[in-house]
Design an enzyme around this catalytic site. Structure first.
Site, PDB file in Angstrom:
ATOM      1  CD  GLU A  39      12.695  78.879  27.106  1.00  0.00           C
ATOM      2  OE1 GLU A  39      13.756  78.578  27.668  1.00  0.00           O
ATOM      3  OE2 GLU A  39      12.358  78.433  25.999  1.00  0.00           O
ATOM      4  CG  PHE A  40      17.226  83.260  26.467  1.00  0.00           C
ATOM      5  CD1 PHE A  40      17.254  83.215  25.079  1.00  0.00           C
ATOM      6  CD2 PHE A  40      16.662  84.375  27.069  1.00  0.00           C
ATOM      7  CE1 PHE A  40      16.754  84.258  24.308  1.00  0.00           C
ATOM      8  CE2 PHE A  40      16.162  85.429  26.312  1.00  0.00           C
ATOM      9  CZ  PHE A  40      16.199  85.372  24.931  1.00  0.00           C
ATOM     10  CD  GLU A  52      15.108  69.734  27.213  1.00  0.00           C
ATOM     11  OE1 GLU A  52      15.519  68.573  27.218  1.00  0.00           O
ATOM     12  OE2 GLU A  52      14.162  70.122  26.504  1.00  0.00           O
ATOM     13  CG  PHE A  69      26.213  76.564  20.881  1.00  0.00           C
ATOM     14  CD1 PHE A  69      26.358  76.946  22.199  1.00  0.00           C
ATOM     15  CD2 PHE A  69      25.120  75.783  20.536  1.00  0.00           C
ATOM     16  CE1 PHE A  69      25.447  76.570  23.166  1.00  0.00           C
ATOM     17  CE2 PHE A  69      24.190  75.397  21.492  1.00  0.00           C
ATOM     18  CZ  PHE A  69      24.362  75.793  22.813  1.00  0.00           C
ATOM     19  CG  LEU A  70      32.345  77.448  17.335  1.00  0.00           C
ATOM     20  CD1 LEU A  70      33.614  78.292  17.372  1.00  0.00           C
ATOM     21  CD2 LEU A  70      31.766  77.451  15.908  1.00  0.00           C
ATOM     22  N   GLY A  93      29.535  67.458  15.369  1.00  0.00           N
ATOM     23  CA  GLY A  93      28.912  66.207  15.797  1.00  0.00           C
ATOM     24  C   GLY A  93      27.920  65.690  14.776  1.00  0.00           C
ATOM     25  CB  CYS A 120      14.630  74.825  21.611  1.00  0.00           C
ATOM     26  SG  CYS A 120      13.699  74.923  23.126  1.00  0.00           S
TER      27      CYS A 120
HETATM   28  C1  UDX Z   1      18.449  75.487  23.569  1.00  0.00           C
HETATM   29  C2  UDX Z   1      19.059  76.873  23.847  1.00  0.00           C
HETATM   30  O1  UDX Z   1      20.451  76.731  24.151  1.00  0.00           O
HETATM   31  C3  UDX Z   1      18.301  77.563  24.963  1.00  0.00           C
HETATM   32  O2  UDX Z   1      18.833  78.873  25.164  1.00  0.00           O
HETATM   33  C4  UDX Z   1      16.818  77.648  24.548  1.00  0.00           C
HETATM   34  O3  UDX Z   1      16.066  78.309  25.502  1.00  0.00           O
HETATM   35  C5  UDX Z   1      16.274  76.269  24.290  1.00  0.00           C
HETATM   36  O4  UDX Z   1      17.069  75.623  23.280  1.00  0.00           O
HETATM   37  P1  UDX Z   1      18.582  73.054  24.632  1.00  0.00           P
HETATM   38  O5  UDX Z   1      17.558  72.637  23.626  1.00  0.00           O
HETATM   39  O6  UDX Z   1      18.417  72.591  26.038  1.00  0.00           O
HETATM   40  O7  UDX Z   1      18.663  74.662  24.702  1.00  0.00           O
HETATM   41  O8  UDX Z   1      19.974  72.509  24.104  1.00  0.00           O
HETATM   42  P2  UDX Z   1      21.437  73.065  23.761  1.00  0.00           P
HETATM   43  O9  UDX Z   1      22.345  72.809  24.884  1.00  0.00           O
HETATM   44  O10 UDX Z   1      21.391  74.440  23.248  1.00  0.00           O
HETATM   45  O11 UDX Z   1      21.827  72.053  22.567  1.00  0.00           O
HETATM   46  C6  UDX Z   1      20.995  71.925  21.416  1.00  0.00           C
HETATM   47  C7  UDX Z   1      21.551  70.880  20.465  1.00  0.00           C
HETATM   48  O12 UDX Z   1      22.743  71.323  19.837  1.00  0.00           O
HETATM   49  C8  UDX Z   1      21.892  69.542  21.114  1.00  0.00           C
HETATM   50  O13 UDX Z   1      21.462  68.501  20.271  1.00  0.00           O
HETATM   51  C9  UDX Z   1      23.413  69.560  21.204  1.00  0.00           C
HETATM   52  O14 UDX Z   1      23.984  68.276  21.208  1.00  0.00           O
HETATM   53  C10 UDX Z   1      23.767  70.327  19.931  1.00  0.00           C
HETATM   54  N1  UDX Z   1      25.068  71.020  20.005  1.00  0.00           N
HETATM   55  C11 UDX Z   1      25.269  72.042  20.896  1.00  0.00           C
HETATM   56  C12 UDX Z   1      26.080  70.680  19.100  1.00  0.00           C
HETATM   57  O15 UDX Z   1      25.928  69.783  18.273  1.00  0.00           O
HETATM   58  N2  UDX Z   1      27.261  71.388  19.151  1.00  0.00           N
HETATM   59  C13 UDX Z   1      27.480  72.394  20.037  1.00  0.00           C
HETATM   60  O16 UDX Z   1      28.582  72.979  20.007  1.00  0.00           O
HETATM   61  C14 UDX Z   1      26.453  72.731  20.941  1.00  0.00           C
END
Ligand code: UDX
Length: 428
Positions: A149-150, A153, A247-248, A251, A258
């Site tokens: 799954e992708f 949350e 994802f850039l 923070g 995950c």
């Molecule tokens: C992730 C994957 O995106 C998803 O495809 C997989 O199935 C499960 O894991 P999720 O855990 O819900 O999903 O969170 P996501 O939105 O990916 O963010 C993960 C973490 O990265 C968060 O703590 C978020 O704050 C952080 N993040 C994300 C950053 O610090 N910077 C970013 O640019 C993006």
């Protein structure tokens, strides 16, 4: 089609409700009697936008059922999904004991051909092991499929209904076709691979996204030294389609159920298979350091931490979820506490979960203003929309000192300076 889903956590429940929504007959199975009792009434045990509406609707339409007894779900199922947890062990290795236990039970109770599909995130080669385990107890025909799954949350229902891609790893065309039929109502791009590749696609995707985050966090740290703005850099880099803008965001580091687990598990499983994945070692190190750097910043801004009061906005690992698993906010709060800080916290929906972990150690506030009231410093840990709409003048009046560390870069440094805050963000 008739489907059974074992495990009603985030992944299992979202998948079950969505598969029912696209027309399948779904039985969700979980050992937790209380959870199943509540789900039968349509009560979802966690916050996920749109999910309870979907669950209630499909219970009413007699498309979605809940059971504690696996043996009642198996006989009629054409596809049996395993969607139980694979939590990380101390050494980073994925704990496969729940998956194995379910596989054994499937083997004991299977009576006719079915596809057994692994949705849980498992290290490469696990599907092969699971296949052998089912075969140990069942000598009839079945096929094993890897279908990761992708789902993110906070947008899991939409991610399921409008996927970028569906990955199906299988050993023969028959199994691939059954899975194609399952997902045909979604009209999505389906990419079929061998079993091991499908398992690896999931780990590689999450590890790559985590790498992107650690990379931009390191750029942010350099920016603080040279006076550049990481927001401008992310934008400038993201305009290159080879890099992409997602994802850039710099923070306080990635968290959640995950990324931390999967990065550690991929590193561990590579090591076990004879390869030292050194890049991931750095990704993990940078992520941990990002949390420590926040504490260092607070120490510098306050001239020491002992007996200081810090108000924290946000406990969830990201906005739009009540999940605090491996949340950077909670980790940083624990570091504050170790340094003798008095911590006041507020989160729009993650307070109940945080109470299980922080009860008696921090003050839980009714709203964000109460968390700011008489605090020496405000720390923004999660980028909830509610925080962006705050009356900042009121916040300034409430704080003992107008000092803010914004771990998510939600405000503009120049505007904050104009209001009169001493405002430190990440990489700007
Ligand atoms: C992730 C994957 O995106 C998803 O495809 C997989 O199935 C499960 O894991 P999720 O855990 O819900 O999903 O969170 P996501 O939105 O990916 O963010 C993960 C973490 O990265 C968060 O703590 C978020 O704050 C952080 N993040 C994300 C950053 O610090 N910077 C970013 O640019 C993006």
């Amino acid at each position: 089609m008739k489907i059974a889903i074992i495990g009603t956590g985030y992944v299992g429940l979202v998948s079950g409700a969505c598969l029912a929504e696209i027309g399948h007959n779904v039985i969700c199975v979980d050992l937790d009697c209380e959870k199943i009792k509540n789900l039968k009434k349509g009560t979802v045990p966690f916050y996920e936008p749109g999910l309870d509406k979907l669950v209630k609707k499909n219970i009413k339409n007699k498309k979605l059922f809940f059971e504690t007894d696996l043996t009642k779900a198996l006989p009629q199922s054409e596809i049996i999904f395993i969607a139980v947890g694979t939590p990380a062990m101390r050494n980073g290795e994925a704990n496969l004991s729940y998956v194995e236990k379910v596989a054994e039970e499937i083997g004991r109770n299977l009576k006719k051909y079915a596809v057994v599909a692994i949705k849980s995130t498992v290290p490469p080669k696990t599907c092969e092991k699971i296949k052998n385990l089912v075969s140990k107890y069942y000598d009839g025909q079945f096929d094993l499929v890897s279908n990761p799954e992708f789902l993110r949350e906070g947008s899991a229902v939409e991610d399921f209904m409008k996927p970028d891609r569906i990955i199906i790893g299988a050993q023969n065309e028959k199994a691939k076709n059954i899975m194609r039929e399952l997902y045909s109502p979604l009209n999505a791009l389906i990419y079929t691979t061998r079993l091991e590749s499908s398992e690896m696609i999931k780990y590689a995707s999450n590890a790559f996204l985590a790498t992107k985050i650690s990379f931009i966090n390191e750029i942010a740290n350099v920016c603080e030294e040279i006076g550049a703005d990481v927001g401008e850099i992310s934008k400038g880099m993201g305009l290159d389609p080879r890099i992409g803008k997602e994802f850039l965001k710099a923070g306080i580091g990635y968290g959640g159920s995950c990324f931390p687990k999967d990065v550690r598990a991929l590193r561990h499983s590579s090591g076990v298979n004879g390869y030292d994945f050194c890049l991931l070692k750095s990704v993990i190190k940078v992520n941990n350091r990002q949390r420590q750097l926040t504490v260092k910043k607070a120490k510098k801004l306050l001239g020491g931490l002992k007996n200081k009061i810090i108000g924290v906005w946000g406990l969830a690992f990201k906005a739009n979820t009540d999940d605090i698993r491996e949340s950077a906010a909670v980790e940083i709060i624990k570091m504050f506490l170790k340094n003798g800080v008095k911590v006041k916290v507020y989160d729009p929906i993650a307070m109940a979960n945080a109470k299980k972990e922080l009860s008696g150690k921090v003050v839980f506030c009714e709203d964000l203003y109460e968390a700011a009231d008489k605090s020496d410093l405000l720390f923004i840990a999660t980028d909830w929309d509610e925080f962006k709409k705050t009356d900042l003048l009121k916040v300034k009046k409430l704080l003992s000192e107008p000092k803010i560390i914004d771990g998510r870069n939600i405000f503009s440094p120049s505007e904050m300076k104009e209001i009169g805050f001493e405002y430190w963000s990440v990489g700007r």
